[in-house]
Scaffold this motif. Structure first.
Motif, PDB file in Angstrom:
ATOM      1  N   SER A  38      75.412 -21.840 -84.379  1.00 51.54           N
ATOM      2  CA  SER A  38      75.308 -21.929 -82.921  1.00 51.54           C
ATOM      3  C   SER A  38      76.531 -22.656 -82.376  1.00 51.54           C
ATOM      4  O   SER A  38      77.188 -23.394 -83.112  1.00 51.54           O
ATOM      5  N   ASN A 122      77.677 -18.479 -82.537  1.00 55.45           N
ATOM      6  CA  ASN A 122      76.685 -17.445 -82.217  1.00 55.45           C
ATOM      7  C   ASN A 122      75.906 -17.168 -83.501  1.00 55.45           C
ATOM      8  O   ASN A 122      76.510 -16.880 -84.543  1.00 55.45           O
ATOM      9  N   LEU A 123      74.588 -17.222 -83.446  1.00 49.55           N
ATOM     10  CA  LEU A 123      73.786 -17.015 -84.661  1.00 49.55           C
ATOM     11  C   LEU A 123      73.454 -15.549 -84.918  1.00 49.55           C
ATOM     12  O   LEU A 123      72.906 -15.218 -85.960  1.00 49.55           O
ATOM     13  N   ILE A 124      73.752 -14.671 -83.965  1.00 47.62           N
ATOM     14  CA  ILE A 124      73.240 -13.299 -84.086  1.00 47.62           C
ATOM     15  C   ILE A 124      74.324 -12.329 -84.559  1.00 47.62           C
ATOM     16  O   ILE A 124      74.345 -11.910 -85.713  1.00 47.62           O
ATOM     17  N   ALA A 143      69.780 -30.975 -84.359  1.00 48.30           N
ATOM     18  CA  ALA A 143      69.483 -31.028 -82.917  1.00 48.30           C
ATOM     19  C   ALA A 143      68.938 -29.707 -82.403  1.00 48.30           C
ATOM     20  O   ALA A 143      68.429 -29.620 -81.293  1.00 48.30           O
ATOM     21  N   GLU A 144      69.019 -28.658 -83.224  1.00 52.07           N
ATOM     22  CA  GLU A 144      68.640 -27.310 -82.768  1.00 52.07           C
ATOM     23  C   GLU A 144      67.174 -26.952 -82.973  1.00 52.07           C
ATOM     24  O   GLU A 144      66.699 -25.954 -82.448  1.00 52.07           O
ATOM     25  N   ASP A 147      62.983 -24.339 -86.380  1.00 50.06           N
ATOM     26  CA  ASP A 147      62.496 -22.951 -86.428  1.00 50.06           C
ATOM     27  C   ASP A 147      63.623 -21.925 -86.391  1.00 50.06           C
ATOM     28  O   ASP A 147      63.361 -20.725 -86.387  1.00 50.06           O
ATOM     29  N   LYS A 148      64.866 -22.373 -86.371  1.00 55.41           N
ATOM     30  CA  LYS A 148      65.976 -21.422 -86.242  1.00 55.41           C
ATOM     31  C   LYS A 148      66.033 -20.389 -87.378  1.00 55.41           C
ATOM     32  O   LYS A 148      66.308 -19.217 -87.114  1.00 55.41           O
ATOM     33  N   LEU A 150      63.608 -18.948 -88.876  1.00 52.55           N
ATOM     34  CA  LEU A 150      62.602 -17.928 -88.555  1.00 52.55           C
ATOM     35  C   LEU A 150      63.088 -16.993 -87.454  1.00 52.55           C
ATOM     36  O   LEU A 150      62.825 -15.798 -87.471  1.00 52.55           O
ATOM     37  N   LYS A 151      63.799 -17.582 -86.485  1.00 51.65           N
ATOM     38  CA  LYS A 151      64.207 -16.799 -85.319  1.00 51.65           C
ATOM     39  C   LYS A 151      65.460 -15.976 -85.583  1.00 51.65           C
ATOM     40  O   LYS A 151      65.707 -14.985 -84.903  1.00 51.65           O
ATOM     41  N   TYR A 152      66.299 -16.420 -86.497  1.00 48.79           N
ATOM     42  CA  TYR A 152      67.560 -15.721 -86.792  1.00 48.79           C
ATOM     43  C   TYR A 152      67.627 -15.418 -88.289  1.00 48.79           C
ATOM     44  O   TYR A 152      68.528 -15.893 -88.986  1.00 48.79           O
ATOM     45  N   PRO A 153      66.664 -14.646 -88.805  1.00 47.00           N
ATOM     46  CA  PRO A 153      66.554 -14.472 -90.256  1.00 47.00           C
ATOM     47  C   PRO A 153      67.735 -13.748 -90.894  1.00 47.00           C
ATOM     48  O   PRO A 153      68.069 -14.027 -92.046  1.00 47.00           O
ATOM     49  N   LEU A 154      68.381 -12.837 -90.149  1.00 50.40           N
ATOM     50  CA  LEU A 154      69.454 -12.046 -90.760  1.00 50.40           C
ATOM     51  C   LEU A 154      70.535 -12.949 -91.348  1.00 50.40           C
ATOM     52  O   LEU A 154      70.973 -12.765 -92.486  1.00 50.40           O
ATOM     53  N   PHE A 179      59.839 -28.363 -93.006  1.00 48.37           N
ATOM     54  CA  PHE A 179      59.477 -27.076 -92.408  1.00 48.37           C
ATOM     55  C   PHE A 179      60.700 -26.154 -92.380  1.00 48.37           C
ATOM     56  O   PHE A 179      60.613 -24.961 -92.698  1.00 48.37           O
TER      57      PHE A 179
ATOM     58  N   PRO B  39      71.136 -21.419 -79.186  1.00 45.84           N
ATOM     59  CA  PRO B  39      69.861 -21.650 -79.876  1.00 45.84           C
ATOM     60  C   PRO B  39      69.587 -23.159 -79.931  1.00 45.84           C
ATOM     61  O   PRO B  39      70.501 -23.945 -80.210  1.00 45.84           O
ATOM     62  N   GLY B  40      68.374 -23.538 -79.630  1.00 46.48           N
ATOM     63  CA  GLY B  40      67.989 -24.936 -79.811  1.00 46.48           C
ATOM     64  C   GLY B  40      68.458 -25.902 -78.744  1.00 46.48           C
ATOM     65  O   GLY B  40      68.420 -27.117 -78.944  1.00 46.48           O
ATOM     66  N   PHE B  69      63.386 -12.483 -83.433  1.00 45.96           N
ATOM     67  CA  PHE B  69      62.141 -12.289 -84.171  1.00 45.96           C
ATOM     68  C   PHE B  69      61.168 -13.411 -83.789  1.00 45.96           C
ATOM     69  O   PHE B  69      61.570 -14.379 -83.163  1.00 45.96           O
ATOM     70  N   THR B  70      59.965 -13.303 -84.173  1.00 44.51           N
ATOM     71  CA  THR B  70      58.866 -14.272 -83.968  1.00 44.51           C
ATOM     72  C   THR B  70      58.448 -14.355 -82.496  1.00 44.51           C
ATOM     73  O   THR B  70      59.208 -14.007 -81.599  1.00 44.51           O
ATOM     74  N   ARG B  72      57.162 -17.374 -81.529  1.00 47.07           N
ATOM     75  CA  ARG B  72      56.897 -18.820 -81.525  1.00 47.07           C
ATOM     76  C   ARG B  72      56.961 -19.435 -80.135  1.00 47.07           C
ATOM     77  O   ARG B  72      56.129 -20.257 -79.779  1.00 47.07           O
ATOM     78  N   LYS B 166      68.828 -32.996 -72.909  1.00 47.78           N
ATOM     79  CA  LYS B 166      68.909 -33.996 -73.994  1.00 47.78           C
ATOM     80  C   LYS B 166      69.799 -35.183 -73.592  1.00 47.78           C
ATOM     81  O   LYS B 166      70.549 -35.695 -74.437  1.00 47.78           O
TER      82      LYS B 166
END
Lengths: 227, 227
Positions: A38, A122-124, A143-144, A147-148, A150-154, A179, B39-40, B69-70, B72, B166
Motif C-alpha cells: 500500500s 498499490n496492493l491490487i 497500521a493497515e 485483514d489485508k 484476506l482482502k488482497y489475496p492475489l 490473525f 488499504p487500511g 474479496f470478502t 468483511r 489517525k
C-alpha cells in the motif's frame, strides 16, 4: 466482457517481455525482487535501511523505484548513495515488464547481484504484472489492519516472502498479528513471514540473511547449468 | 499507445453511466460521496463511527462498500445495523459507475438523503472513475506519510474534501502535518481539510456538520429548480 479480453491481451504482451527479462537475469545469475505494498507501508524507509546493510554484505544491487509522480523516493535513496532509477507512471497504477526493461538499459547485469523493484504503492494491480522477478514480496504495515491478506489475496498468493513492517506501532494500533499470520498461511502456506521495524531496525537482519541466501542459490543454479 | 486509447474508451463509457446516475440523484436530491483511500487508512472504522451520528441527525443513507474479496467491511457495518451493499471487484482495482448503478437497484432514492461509496483501497485507479458522486473524499492516515498528496495528486485534485485520519498516532509516527496540509493546498487550494481520529472520535463532528450542510444545499438547489 470486452474489457476483460483487452486486459488479457495486455497481460500476455507483458508476460512476453517479462520472460525475456527473466532469461537475461538467468544468464547473469542476477536475482530480482518486486516489492509491493500500500502507499505509505514503508518500502522506501525499508530500502534506506537495508541498502547499506546489503552493501556491507558485498551485494551489488540497483533499485528501480516506481511512483505516479515525483522522484522523492529516488532522492531519498540517492542521498544515501544507493544506486537508483526512478520510474514515473503518471496515473498508471503499476510497473510493467516494459518499464523494467527500459530501466535496466545501461546497467551491467554481469556486475549486478540484485535488482530491487520498489513498485507503485498499490496492493491490487502490481500483483497481476510479472516483471521477470524471482520473487514478489508482499509488504504490509501494522497500521493497515490484519485483514489485508484476506482482502488482497492475489498478492499473497503470488509472493515468496511477506514482510510485516512497523511492528514498533503494535502497542498503539488494533492489529492482531496472530490473525494476520493465520490469514497469510491460509492463502499461501509456503510464504515466509518476516516481522520488521524500519524505525528500530528490528528484523531487518533476517531479511538480509534471506536475500543473500536467495542470491547465492540462484548463482549456484546458474553454475550448475553452465557446467 | 494502444492501451491508452483503450483506457480512454473505457473511461468514456463509464462517464456516460455516471452522467445518468448524477441525473437520477439530482431528481431525488440525493447526495453521493465517494471515499477513496489506501488499504487500511480507516474508511470502514470511519463509517462505523459516523453512521450512527448521521442517523441521530435524521439523515437516511445507504453505504455501498467495495472490496476485491470478502464482505468483511459490510459485515462490520451490518453489525451496527447500518444499511450496506457489498461490491466485490475480484482483482478489479476500482468501483466504476456500472457497479454503482447495479448496487442502487432496489434502493428508494426518494427516501435516501445520502449514498456513501466506500471505494476499493487504492489511491490511483478509483480517482480516475467518476461514479456520479457529488464529492470525492480523499481519505488518508497519518501512518502513511505526509508526501502522499504529492505522489497521488489526481485524487486530491478531484476531491472536495480531504480527511486526515489517525491523528491519535501523530506522536508515534514521523508525519509532518504542516507539510501534508501545504502539499494538499498546493494541489487544490479549495480543498477543505478535516483532521480526525476514528479511535478517539476527534473531528468526526466536523465531518457530520459538513455533510449535513452539503445535503441541505443540494436539496435547496433541487427545490429551486423544480419551482
Amino acid at each position: 466482457m470486452s474489457f476483460k479480453v483487452i486486459k488479457a491481451n495486455v497481460l500476455a504482451a507483458n508476460d512476453d517481455v517479462a520472460g525475456k527479462i527473466r532469461e537475461m537475469l538467468a544468464k547473469t545469475g542476477t536475482y530480482m525482487i518486486n516489492i509491493i505494498s500500500s502507499p505509505g507501508a514503508g518500502k522506501t524507509s525499508f530500502l534506506e535501511k537495508v541498502g547499506p546493510m546489503l552493501r556491507r554484505e558485498k551485494i551489488s544491487f540497483i533499485i528501480v523505484t516506481g511512483d505516479c509522480f515525483t522522484s522523492r523516493d529516488a532522492e531519498r535513496m540517492d542521498k544515501l548513495k544507493l544506486p537508483v532509477v526512478q520510474i514515473n507512471t503518471g496515473n498508471g497504477c503499476h510497473i510493467d515488464a516494459g518499464l523494467i526493461k527500459k530501466s535496466l538499459k545501461g546497467t551491467d547485469l554481469k556486475k549486478t547481484d540484485l535488482v530491487i523493484v520498489e513498485n507503485v504503492g498499490n496492493l491490487i494491480c502490481p500483483a497481476e504484472f510479472d516483471v521477470g522477478e524471482d520473487a514478489k514480496i508482499a509488504f504490509l504495515s501494522t497500521a493497515e489492519g490484519a485483514d489485508k491478506p484476506l482482502k488482497y489475496p492475489l498478492l499473497f498468493r503470488e509472493s515468496k516472502l511477506a514482510v510485516i513492517n512497523k511492528v514498533d506501532l503494535l502497542k498503539y494500533v488494533d492489529f492482531n498479528l496472530l490473525f494476520c499470520v493465520k490469514n497469510i498461511n491460509n492463502i499461501n502456506s509456503g510464504l515466509k513471514i518476516l516481522k520488521v521495524s524500519c524505525k528500530t531496525g528490528e528484523g531487518l537482519g533476517g531479511f538480509v540473511k534471506w536475500i543473500v541466501s536467495e542470491i547465492r542459490n540462484k548463482k549456484t543454479r546458474k553454475k550448475g547449468v553452465s557446467r
